[in-house]
Design an enzyme around this catalytic site. Structure first.
Site, short mmCIF file in Angstrom:
data_model
loop_
_atom_site.label_atom_id
_atom_site.label_comp_id
_atom_site.label_asym_id
_atom_site.label_seq_id
_atom_site.Cartn_x
_atom_site.Cartn_y
_atom_site.Cartn_z
N CYS A 2 1.02 -1.14 0.04
CA CYS A 2 -0.02 -0.01 0.12
C CYS A 2 0.83 1.27 -0.06
CB CYS A 2 -0.76 -0.07 1.15
SG CYS A 2 -1.95 -1.54 1.45
N ARG A 27 4.92 0.73 -6.31
CA ARG A 27 4.97 -0.30 -5.17
C ARG A 27 3.86 -1.25 -5.34
NH1 ARG A 27 6.49 2.73 -0.29
NH2 ARG A 27 4.96 1.69 0.86
N TRP A 74 -2.57 -2.53 -1.66
CA TRP A 74 -2.29 -3.79 -2.04
C TRP A 74 -2.86 -4.72 -0.98
CZ3 TRP A 74 0.56 -6.77 -5.37
CH2 TRP A 74 0.94 -7.89 -5.14
N ASN A 100 -1.71 1.39 5.97
CA ASN A 100 -0.68 0.59 5.05
C ASN A 100 -0.16 -0.28 6.32
OD1 ASN A 100 1.16 -0.64 3.74
ND2 ASN A 100 2.68 1.24 3.63
N GLY A 101 -0.45 -1.61 6.14
CA GLY A 101 0.39 -2.80 7.04
C GLY A 101 -0.60 -3.79 7.54
N GLU A 481 16.61 -24.01 -8.23
CA GLU A 481 16.54 -22.36 -7.99
C GLU A 481 17.56 -21.79 -8.26
OE1 GLU A 481 13.88 -20.69 -8.06
OE2 GLU A 481 14.17 -18.68 -7.20
N LYS A 485 17.54 -19.12 -11.37
CA LYS A 485 17.80 -17.40 -11.33
C LYS A 485 19.16 -17.21 -12.18
CE LYS A 485 15.01 -16.39 -9.37
NZ LYS A 485 13.92 -17.08 -9.29
N GLU A 488 17.69 -17.17 -16.03
CA GLU A 488 16.65 -16.37 -16.29
C GLU A 488 17.20 -14.98 -16.48
OE1 GLU A 488 12.77 -16.05 -14.29
OE2 GLU A 488 14.04 -16.60 -12.30
N HIS A 504 25.76 -40.05 -13.24
CA HIS A 504 24.66 -40.80 -14.20
C HIS A 504 24.63 -39.86 -15.31
CE1 HIS A 504 23.97 -43.61 -11.00
NE2 HIS A 504 23.77 -42.68 -10.24
N LYS A 603 6.27 -11.21 -15.94
CA LYS A 603 6.44 -11.61 -14.68
C LYS A 603 5.21 -12.68 -14.17
CE LYS A 603 7.01 -11.45 -10.08
NZ LYS A 603 8.42 -12.03 -9.77
C1 AGP Z 1 10.66 -17.10 -11.50
O1 AGP Z 1 11.86 -16.33 -11.28
C2 AGP Z 1 10.08 -17.05 -12.94
N1 AGP Z 1 9.88 -15.53 -12.95
C3 AGP Z 1 8.85 -17.86 -13.34
O2 AGP Z 1 9.72 -19.23 -13.08
C4 AGP Z 1 7.84 -17.84 -12.23
O3 AGP Z 1 8.30 -18.69 -10.85
C5 AGP Z 1 6.61 -18.80 -12.90
O4 AGP Z 1 6.35 -18.12 -13.97
C6 AGP Z 1 5.27 -18.89 -11.97
O5 AGP Z 1 4.95 -17.75 -11.51
P1 AGP Z 1 3.97 -17.43 -10.66
O6 AGP Z 1 4.33 -18.31 -9.17
O7 AGP Z 1 3.15 -16.20 -10.46
O8 AGP Z 1 2.60 -18.47 -10.64
#
Ligand code: AGP
Length: 608
Positions: A2, A27, A74, A100-101, A481, A485, A488, A504, A603
């Protein structure tokens, strides 16, 4: 999260508030509203969706007056809609409040106030605060606000205007920033300085448990104990662009650094420390069915799918319920074996990922209980599940998920504890786990202090073409992960693997040009990981290790070691992922990549 903007001066307030809210759009929000005092009356306009919707509404219903407050919401409690948008008012409509909170004890306050006859029209924790002030109001609004804030657990950045005091703005702060701008016979309030810098660069910040009373004659600052305090203004020198990132170069780095707070927010109000149990309001009505599940199926995509893998390890180890983890894009098409004794849990930061939504619907179609672990309140996935738990990570702007991941894992640990303590987990182990969980934020902070060290050695790897990430047990998903990271945001090819799987196939890749990141924290399989490290070393691989503070043995194998504090094996991912987030961030920056908006990525993948 927020945002709040306030104005008191000689100019029309509405345009200033609107412009200020636009400055806070970064934000993240899902609705917005403003209130302006005019001749003793407070007039309100609020809209769901973008600021432009509010702007259109104000074109139709202009608000005149020189004192006002605006807010972007938010959602944390209650759907994103016009009713739940701020401001919220008390039962008389005379106390107009923006917040906000998170009010942690909103449920008990709600019950107490309802017993006193208060009637609520929204689902928000904020409205309860307005009624609480009303409950204590006896001709002295400032005193009623202070009294109410003494009853509140949680966090607030608060702004109040009222016809009881038509020439005043009250603000207060605990945990959610409030900054006050001092202009020439005009005053500004905001959640950060971005809305102010066009009007004044002379500001001061409220600290926790402090409040300010703004009038045309000036600003009085005091504690909520009614003790006067002096505040000195300081000069804002930031450029606007930098401010929106809170002084960080990228939103991703800002969000990595928010993790001590966001991990705590994921736990806030949900842990009963003395009994070693967890209370998840969003699951209460289906708790029995979850505890008795025949099997649990996680379905997700990307980083959320990796978090689900950690959930599998946690729930199978501590709850003894069979767990499957499915890529949503596969689950939705393979006619999975699911029935009403099963629970399908969708994990999604955005709550809008098309594959995950489709997989959830497939689980529902087959009769399963469906749950969500979601960040975006009121998102489609959150609305379509039977129940769920919000992770409260705040708006995640960087496309590469960081704080949402650790908050997802935190919530998975909470769900595990909630179930396990209903089954075979002792109170002693429950207390040990919740106590260690509560220490994680400060341990994350310790790791963040190594940022400069990680940046310095990342320089040597920025031109690599391949990386391997290897881990075992709870660190195997972390290896995945870390690789995700890096690939991507830096576009370097990186693979995550279970360390023992090296033999393997992947070991054929090892030579002096292959950097290998090992998750080598101290646990029952540490010696096995050392064997894997020796296999790589024998073939000339370059080795970066994430190791436990105090482990000197690892030095003989690794070219670089990043130490993390010790913790319970099951909670290690919350710590071991942090250095990998920072490593990928710095390599990507050094390669000149667009860290916050990497090529080809969105995103939220709302298409198949
Ligand atoms: C993660 O860094 C990526 N941006 C991507 O793999 C993301 O996690 C995936 O698209 C799932 O998104 P969501 O969590 O909004 O469902």
């Amino acid at each position: 999260m927020c945002g709040i903007v306030g104005y008191l001066g000689k100019q029309e307030a509405a345009p200033i508030l609107l412009g200020g809210l636009k400055r806070l759009e970064y934000r993240g929000y899902d609705s917005a509203g403003i209130a302006v005092m005019n001749g003793g009356d407070v007039n309100v306009v609020k809209e769901v969706g973008k600021i432009r919707n509010l702007e259109s509404a104000l074109d139709t219903t202009p608000l005149k007056g020189f004192i006002g407050i605006g807010h972007t919401r938010w959602a944390t409690h209650g759907e994103p809609n016009k009713t739940n948008a701020h401001p919220h008012v008390d039962g008389t409509g005379n106390i107009v409040l923006f917040h906000n909170g998170i009010i942690e004890n909103y449920a008990s306050l709600n019950k107490m106030l309802q017993e006193k006859g208060h009637v609520f029209i929204t689902e928000t924790d904020t409205e309860i605060l307005a009624h609480l002030i009303e409950e204590f109001y006896e001709k002295d609004l400032e005193k009623a606000i202070r009294h109410a804030l003494h009853e509140v657990d949680g966090t607030y950045g608060l702004a109040v205007i009222s016809k009881y005091d038509p020439n005043k703005i009250y603000v207060a702060r605990k945990g959610s920033p409030i900054v006050i701008g001092v202009g020439k016979d005009e005053y500004f309030v905001a959640s950060d300085v971005t809305p102010l810098v066009n009007y004044t660069r002379d500001v001061f910040y409220l600290e926790d448990y402090e409040m300010a009373i703004i009038t045309p004659k000036g600003v009085t600052t005091k504690t909520i104990e009614n003790k006067k305090i002096e505040k000195k203004t300081e000069r804002v020198t930031f450029e606007l662009e930098a401010i929106e990132k809170g002084g960080f170069d990228h939103f991703m780095l800002k969000e990595i650094y928010q993790q001590p707070d966001t991990i705590m927010d994921a736990m806030r109000g949900r842990i009963l420390k003395d009994e070693g149990i967890v209370k998840l309001g969003g699951l209460e009505k289906i708790e029995d069915r979850l505890v008795k599940a025949n099997k649990i199926v996680f379905t997700a995509s990307g980083t959320s799918w990796i978090a689900a893998l950690i959930g599998e390890y946690l729930i199978e180890e501590f709850c003894r319920i069979p767990v499957e983890v499915e890529y949503a894009s596969e689950f939705r098409y393979r006619n999975p074996i699911i029935d009403e004794d099963d629970v399908v849990i969708a994990i999604s930061q955005s709550g809008e990922t098309a594959d995950t939504l489709a997989a959830l619907r497939e689980g529902k179609r087959k009769g399963a209980l469906t749950l969500g672990i979601v960040n975006s309140v009121g998102s489609t996935i959150a609305r379509e599940t039977d129940a769920g738990v919000y992770i409260h990570a705040g708006h995640e702007i960087g496309v590469a998920s960081t704080k949402a991941f650790t908050s997802q894992v935190t919530v998975l640990a909470l769900i595990t504890l909630m179930i396990a303590r209903r089954k075979n987990m002792s109170s002693e182990l429950g207390k040990a786990m919740v106590n260690e969980l509560l220490k994680i934020p400060e341990k994350v902070q310790i790791i963040l202090h190594q940022n400069d060290y990680i940046r310095d050695f990342a320089r040597r790897y920025k031109d690599e073409r391949n990386f391997l990430y290897l881990g075992r047990g709870y660190n195997f998903p972390v290896a995945l992960e870390g690789a995700l990271k890096l690939k991507e945001i830096s576009y370097i090819h990186a693979e995550g693997y279970a360390a023992a799987e090296m033999k393997h196939g992947p070991i054929a890749l090892i030579d002096k040009d292959m950097p290998v990141v090992f998750l080598a924290t101290k646990d029952v399989i540490y010696d096995k990981v050392i064997s894997n490290i020796e296999e790589v070393k024998a073939r000339g691989g370059r080795i970066i290790c994430i190791a436990t503070q105090g482990d000197e043995k690892i030095q003989q194998y690794a070219d670089h070691v990043i130490y993390i504090p010790d913790t319970l094996r099951a909670l290690t991912p919350l710590l071991s992922v942090i250095p990998l987030q920072l490593l990928s961030y710095h390599v990507a920056v050094m390669r000149g990549c667009d860290v916050d908006m990497p090529r080809n990525l969105a995103k939220s993948v709302t298409v198949e």
